[in-house]
Design a protein around this motif. Sequence first.
Motif, PDB file in Angstrom:
ATOM      1  N   VAL A  79       0.809  -1.131  -0.061  1.00 18.70           N
ATOM      2  CA  VAL A  79       0.006  -0.083  -0.015  1.00 18.70           C
ATOM      3  C   VAL A  79       1.011   1.300   0.178  1.00 18.70           C
ATOM      4  O   VAL A  79       2.095   1.326   0.837  1.00 18.70           O
ATOM      5  CB  VAL A  79      -0.870   0.038   1.335  1.00 18.70           C
ATOM      6  CG1 VAL A  79      -1.823   1.145   1.097  1.00 18.70           C
ATOM      7  CG2 VAL A  79      -1.808  -1.220   1.286  1.00 18.70           C
ATOM      8  N   TYR A  80       0.694   2.378  -0.697  1.00 22.94           N
ATOM      9  CA  TYR A  80       1.305   3.295  -0.870  1.00 22.94           C
ATOM     10  C   TYR A  80       0.403   4.720  -0.601  1.00 22.94           C
ATOM     11  O   TYR A  80      -0.742   4.694  -0.622  1.00 22.94           O
ATOM     12  CB  TYR A  80       1.825   3.420  -2.321  1.00 22.94           C
ATOM     13  CG  TYR A  80       2.533   2.409  -2.907  1.00 22.94           C
ATOM     14  CD1 TYR A  80       1.969   1.266  -3.639  1.00 22.94           C
ATOM     15  CD2 TYR A  80       3.954   2.086  -2.462  1.00 22.94           C
ATOM     16  CE1 TYR A  80       2.621   0.147  -4.131  1.00 22.94           C
ATOM     17  CE2 TYR A  80       4.551   0.924  -2.813  1.00 22.94           C
ATOM     18  CZ  TYR A  80       4.112   0.017  -3.629  1.00 22.94           C
ATOM     19  OH  TYR A  80       4.799  -0.974  -4.201  1.00 22.94           O
ATOM     20  N   LEU A  81       1.187   5.713  -0.042  1.00 22.83           N
ATOM     21  CA  LEU A  81       0.752   6.924   0.057  1.00 22.83           C
ATOM     22  C   LEU A  81       1.692   8.081  -0.520  1.00 22.83           C
ATOM     23  O   LEU A  81       2.722   8.232  -0.177  1.00 22.83           O
ATOM     24  CB  LEU A  81       0.511   7.232   1.493  1.00 22.83           C
ATOM     25  CG  LEU A  81      -0.295   8.509   1.901  1.00 22.83           C
ATOM     26  CD1 LEU A  81      -1.735   8.410   1.108  1.00 22.83           C
ATOM     27  CD2 LEU A  81      -0.184   9.112   3.346  1.00 22.83           C
ATOM     28  N   GLN A  82       1.182   8.655  -1.573  1.00 16.09           N
ATOM     29  CA  GLN A  82       1.854   9.774  -2.232  1.00 16.09           C
ATOM     30  C   GLN A  82       1.353  10.954  -1.825  1.00 16.09           C
ATOM     31  O   GLN A  82       0.206  11.409  -1.957  1.00 16.09           O
ATOM     32  CB  GLN A  82       1.806   9.507  -3.824  1.00 16.09           C
ATOM     33  CG  GLN A  82       2.540  10.506  -4.815  1.00 16.09           C
ATOM     34  CD  GLN A  82       3.928  10.428  -4.620  1.00 16.09           C
ATOM     35  OE1 GLN A  82       4.399   9.504  -4.560  1.00 16.09           O
ATOM     36  NE2 GLN A  82       4.528  11.635  -4.415  1.00 16.09           N
ATOM     37  N   MET A  83       2.399  11.637  -1.293  1.00 16.05           N
ATOM     38  CA  MET A  83       2.024  13.046  -0.672  1.00 16.05           C
ATOM     39  C   MET A  83       2.808  14.064  -1.427  1.00 16.05           C
ATOM     40  O   MET A  83       3.986  14.170  -1.470  1.00 16.05           O
ATOM     41  CB  MET A  83       2.677  13.086   0.758  1.00 16.05           C
ATOM     42  CG  MET A  83       2.056  11.686   1.623  1.00 16.05           C
ATOM     43  SD  MET A  83       2.522  12.006   3.336  1.00 16.05           S
ATOM     44  CE  MET A  83       4.231  11.661   3.203  1.00 16.05           C
TER      45      MET A  83
END
Length: 124
Positions: A79-83
Motif C-alpha cells: 500500500v502506498y501514500l503519495q504525498m
Amino acid sequence: QVQLMESGGGLVQTGGSLRLSCAVSGRTLTTYAMGWFRQAPGKARTFVAAIAWTGGSTYYADSVKGRFTISRDTAKNMVYLQMNSLKPEDTAVYYCAGPTVYPRNVRPREYDYWGHGTQVTVSS
C-alpha cells in the motif's frame, strides 16, 4: 494475523513530495480495505486515506484531498501514500493500518492491525 511495515518517511521542505510504502503480510485481504493514519505530537491519531483491496475505491480526509493519493499493488501486497504539496501541518508519524471492512472507516478502532509508523517532517 497481519504484519504491516511502513517505510519512506523523512524530512522535506514545504511544497515537496514523499512516497510512503507499507508492506503487508499475513491474512488475505481481498475483501477488506487498508488505510493510513497520522499522529502529530500531543494530538490524537487521525485518518488520512483508505483504499479497498479489491476494486481500489478510495476515501480521503478533507485536509489531504487533492494532495495525497493512496494506491495498492495487490500482486506485491503493498500500500502506498503519495504525498504532494506538503505543508508543515502534515508533519506527523504516519501509520499504515488494516484491514478494515470499508474504506470510509475513519476511526482507529475500526482497524485491526498497525505498523510501527514512519516520521514525516515538513520544514517551513
